[in-house]
Design an enzyme around this catalytic site. Structure first.
Site, PDB file in Angstrom:
ATOM      1  N   ARG A  77       0.853  -1.192   0.000  1.00 26.09           N
ATOM      2  CA  ARG A  77       0.000   0.000   0.000  1.00 26.09           C
ATOM      3  C   ARG A  77       0.887   1.239   0.000  1.00 26.09           C
ATOM      4  O   ARG A  77       1.702   1.428   0.904  1.00 26.09           O
ATOM      5  CB  ARG A  77      -0.899   0.005   1.240  1.00 26.09           C
ATOM      6  CG  ARG A  77      -1.673   1.287   1.386  1.00 26.09           C
ATOM      7  CD  ARG A  77      -2.578   1.325   2.613  1.00 26.09           C
ATOM      8  NE  ARG A  77      -3.221   2.622   2.659  1.00 26.09           N
ATOM      9  CZ  ARG A  77      -3.230   3.444   3.709  1.00 26.09           C
ATOM     10  NH1 ARG A  77      -2.680   3.087   4.851  1.00 26.09           N
ATOM     11  NH2 ARG A  77      -3.806   4.614   3.631  1.00 26.09           N
ATOM     12  N   HIS A 121      -2.888  10.914   0.703  1.00 29.41           N
ATOM     13  CA  HIS A 121      -2.318  10.724   2.033  1.00 29.41           C
ATOM     14  C   HIS A 121      -1.714  12.057   2.488  1.00 29.41           C
ATOM     15  O   HIS A 121      -0.516  12.190   2.682  1.00 29.41           O
ATOM     16  CB  HIS A 121      -1.293   9.590   2.020  1.00 29.41           C
ATOM     17  CG  HIS A 121      -1.062   8.957   3.362  1.00 29.41           C
ATOM     18  ND1 HIS A 121      -1.201   7.601   3.595  1.00 29.41           N
ATOM     19  CD2 HIS A 121      -0.703   9.486   4.543  1.00 29.41           C
ATOM     20  CE1 HIS A 121      -0.937   7.334   4.869  1.00 29.41           C
ATOM     21  NE2 HIS A 121      -0.617   8.472   5.468  1.00 29.41           N
ATOM     22  N   GLU A 166      -7.317   8.510   6.366  1.00 34.88           N
ATOM     23  CA  GLU A 166      -7.558   9.146   7.656  1.00 34.88           C
ATOM     24  C   GLU A 166      -8.054  10.582   7.569  1.00 34.88           C
ATOM     25  O   GLU A 166      -7.390  11.512   8.062  1.00 34.88           O
ATOM     26  CB  GLU A 166      -6.275   9.115   8.502  1.00 34.88           C
ATOM     27  CG  GLU A 166      -5.755   7.725   8.743  1.00 34.88           C
ATOM     28  CD  GLU A 166      -4.662   7.686   9.804  1.00 34.88           C
ATOM     29  OE1 GLU A 166      -4.086   8.747  10.106  1.00 34.88           O
ATOM     30  OE2 GLU A 166      -4.403   6.604  10.330  1.00 34.88           O
ATOM     31  N   ASN A 294      -7.263   1.651  10.015  1.00 34.29           N
ATOM     32  CA  ASN A 294      -5.950   1.922  10.615  1.00 34.29           C
ATOM     33  C   ASN A 294      -6.146   1.940  12.122  1.00 34.29           C
ATOM     34  O   ASN A 294      -7.053   2.615  12.616  1.00 34.29           O
ATOM     35  CB  ASN A 294      -5.420   3.300  10.197  1.00 34.29           C
ATOM     36  CG  ASN A 294      -4.968   3.342   8.746  1.00 34.29           C
ATOM     37  OD1 ASN A 294      -5.057   2.354   8.027  1.00 34.29           O
ATOM     38  ND2 ASN A 294      -4.484   4.499   8.321  1.00 34.29           N
ATOM     39  N   TYR A 296      -3.834   1.829  15.967  1.00 29.80           N
ATOM     40  CA  TYR A 296      -2.567   1.726  16.694  1.00 29.80           C
ATOM     41  C   TYR A 296      -2.748   1.511  18.187  1.00 29.80           C
ATOM     42  O   TYR A 296      -1.850   0.995  18.842  1.00 29.80           O
ATOM     43  CB  TYR A 296      -1.734   2.998  16.473  1.00 29.80           C
ATOM     44  CG  TYR A 296      -1.217   3.100  15.057  1.00 29.80           C
ATOM     45  CD1 TYR A 296       0.023   2.586  14.717  1.00 29.80           C
ATOM     46  CD2 TYR A 296      -1.992   3.674  14.048  1.00 29.80           C
ATOM     47  CE1 TYR A 296       0.497   2.654  13.419  1.00 29.80           C
ATOM     48  CE2 TYR A 296      -1.528   3.743  12.738  1.00 29.80           C
ATOM     49  CZ  TYR A 296      -0.283   3.227  12.435  1.00 29.80           C
ATOM     50  OH  TYR A 296       0.176   3.293  11.140  1.00 29.80           O
ATOM     51  N   GLU A 351      -3.454  -0.163   8.063  1.00 29.31           N
ATOM     52  CA  GLU A 351      -2.272   0.181   8.868  1.00 29.31           C
ATOM     53  C   GLU A 351      -2.433  -0.351  10.276  1.00 29.31           C
ATOM     54  O   GLU A 351      -3.493  -0.212  10.880  1.00 29.31           O
ATOM     55  CB  GLU A 351      -2.099   1.710   9.019  1.00 29.31           C
ATOM     56  CG  GLU A 351      -1.496   2.404   7.852  1.00 29.31           C
ATOM     57  CD  GLU A 351      -1.418   3.915   8.062  1.00 29.31           C
ATOM     58  OE1 GLU A 351      -1.131   4.361   9.193  1.00 29.31           O
ATOM     59  OE2 GLU A 351      -1.642   4.647   7.085  1.00 29.31           O
TER      60      GLU A 351
HETATM   61  C1  GCO Z   1      -1.560   7.238   9.345  1.00 27.00           C
HETATM   62  C2  GCO Z   1      -0.514   8.007   9.197  1.00 27.00           C
HETATM   63  C3  GCO Z   1       0.825   7.433   8.975  1.00 27.00           C
HETATM   64  C4  GCO Z   1       1.631   7.491  10.214  1.00 27.00           C
HETATM   65  C5  GCO Z   1       1.388   6.288  11.047  1.00 27.00           C
HETATM   66  C6  GCO Z   1       2.196   6.257  12.302  1.00 27.00           C
HETATM   67  O1  GCO Z   1      -2.108   6.934   8.282  1.00 27.00           O
HETATM   68  O2  GCO Z   1      -1.870   7.026  10.497  1.00 27.00           O
HETATM   69  O3  GCO Z   1      -0.941   8.330   7.977  1.00 27.00           O
HETATM   70  O4  GCO Z   1       1.267   8.253   7.977  1.00 27.00           O
HETATM   71  O5  GCO Z   1       2.954   7.548   9.882  1.00 27.00           O
HETATM   72  O6  GCO Z   1       0.047   6.249  11.416  1.00 27.00           O
HETATM   73  O7  GCO Z   1       1.797   7.255  13.172  1.00 27.00           O
END
Ligand code: GCO
Length: 446
Positions: A77, A121, A166, A294, A296, A351
């Site tokens: 991607r 992006h 995002e 995405n 985290y 992501e």
């Molecule tokens: C996202 C951000 C990424 C960041 C990644 C780490 O899509 O969240 O676009 O570019 O680098 O999330 O924080």
């Protein structure tokens, strides 16, 4: 130890974005973007870092494709830099920019790696910012024209398209908090940017459908898994509000449910309603083929006596260098939630990853243990969500290599491959070996 097998045909990938890796910002006719402008404003980016060189992927893409092939990566991607293709956002086309992405796509396909292309992006052409950026409705038409141009050019080889990456981040941080490009702090600009970003997404999906292109298209949202800080009913209500202002704000309209009532009220009461025109919500709700997720981390939520009625509660898990919690359960938990909320859509994890700033040891080995451990946890949770019936078909690790982490500059490392910013050498980390093994076995032991 248990072996967590993924379904047959599950795809393993890595993700990047143009401004974070390409460099070569003045080459071959590329236009100026809002990030080129932003990084030059004093105090905006940690250490004054810029994406001028980044990982120099523009010149080293063949090496990077080989690197991916060596790890067994099945899908990649990446994003197109709009301003390489249309230096002023619309109008004159820069053939050299298109030709670069032709070379990249062809190199991937030669190595059997399926391209998954993000149209946007965060690197808006500066010429479009000069007329107001996402606050200006005409930018949605510019985006649709750009989409058509790249579907026509690459649609014979690219079969997976992501419209926006995002929107909550590039609108919220770009127009409300001002922490990212274009650095604006204005609630009214924010509500306009939100609506226009979603409208641009919808227009691009329509262009895709009307053009009869083969392949699939969807949107990628940023997510946090919200959890209550305690068992009180008011806390449960606060969690729902947090989901409204973040998750549902961007998923609701795409899935045909409109904007959450709480958010509509919030903006209306402040005199900055969404600039909705007749027909907009139907355009935004044009059916997509998949949802890009995405994720985290998670956040603990508690009720608050503020304008939105909720706030983050103190973290309870160890913190990562990004300031959020190390919460590997959050991926599976969010996938279950979103799958249930929206009627089991097809999901790609576009992501997921870990910031782990481990440096090479004396022998040059990068043993990024935090990343390895959390990666295992994320994937076990994801595996369990799939076993329970969530339709997740691909997982993209963020990121292939350490790169320009926006306002944090190069201070935060997310790669499974180490980038030596002095020499630009790429050094696969231990996590890369681990990931290659997961791909080979289509699963992991934990
Ligand atoms: C996202 C951000 C990424 C960041 C990644 C780490 O899509 O969240 O676009 O570019 O680098 O999330 O924080």
């Amino acid at each position: 130890m248990v072996f967590y097998a993924f379904p047959e045909g599950f795809q393993w990938g890595v993700a990047t974005a143009a401004y974070q890796i390409e460099g070569a910002v003045q080459e071959d006719g590329r236009g100026v973007t809002i990030w080129d402008t932003f990084v030059r404003q004093p105090g905006r980016v940690l250490g004054g870092d810029t994406g001028d060189v980044a990982c120099d992927h523009y010149h080293r893409f063949r090496e990077d494709v080989e690197l991916m092939a060596g790890l067994g990566i099945q899908t990649y991607r990446f994003s197109l830099a709009w301003a390489r293709i249309l230096p002023f956002g619309r109008g004159a086309v820069n053939e050299a920019g298109l030709a670069f992405y032709d070379r990249l796509v062809d190199a991937l396909l030669e190595r059997g790696i399926e391209p998954a292309v993000t149209l946007y992006h965060w690197d808006l052409p500066q010429a479009l910012q000069d007329i107001g950026g996402w606050t200006n409705r005409s930018v949605t038409d510019a985006f649709a024209e750009y989409a058509k141009l790249v579907f026509d050019r690459f649609g014979d080889r690219v079969k997976r398209w992501i419209t926006l990456n995002e929107p909550i981040v590039f609108t919220g941080e770009g127009y409300r908090s001002g922490r990212m490009a274009p650095g604006i702090r204005d609630l009214g600009a924010y509500s306009r940017a939100v609506h226009h970003a979603l409208l641009a997404h919808g227009k691009a999906v329509r262009v895709f459908r009307e053009g009869g292109y083969a392949g699939e298209i969807g949107i990628t949202n940023a997510n946090t898994f919200y959890e209550p800080a305690d068992d009180a009913p008011e806390t449960a209500a606060a969690v729902e509000l947090a989901r409204d202002f973040d998750t549902r704000l961007f998923h609701g309209p795409v899935f045909g449910r409109g904007y959450p009532a709480s958010v509509v009220k919030f903006f209306a009461e402040r005199g900055v309603p969404f600039p909705i025109e007749a027909g907009d919500m139907a355009v935004i709700a044009t059916p997509t083929d998949f949802l890009g997720v995405n994720l985290y981390s998670r956040a603990l939520i508690q009720p608050a006596n503020n304008s939105v009625g909720f706030a983050g509660a103190p973290p309870r898990l160890p913190l990562l260098p990004m300031g959020y919690e190390a919460a590997p359960h959050s991926l599976g938990a969010f996938v279950r939630w979103v799958s249930k909320e929206y009627g089991r859509p097809r999901i790609y994890i576009t992501e997921n990853g870990v910031c782990d700033n481990t440096e090479p040891d004396a022998s040059g080995v990068v043993d990024d243990r935090t990343r390895q451990e959390l990666l295992r946890g994320f994937l076990v949770g994801l595996n369990e969500a799939i076993a329970e019936g969530c339709d997740v078909r691909a997982y993209y690790q963020w990121s292939l290599m350490d790169n320009f982490e926006w306002a944090f500059g190069y201070s935060k490392r997310f790669g499974i491959v180490y980038t030596d910013y002095g020499t630009l050498a790429r050094i696969p980390k231990r996590s890369a070996e681990m990931y290659a093994e997961i791909i080979r076995r289509n699963g992991l032991e934990a």
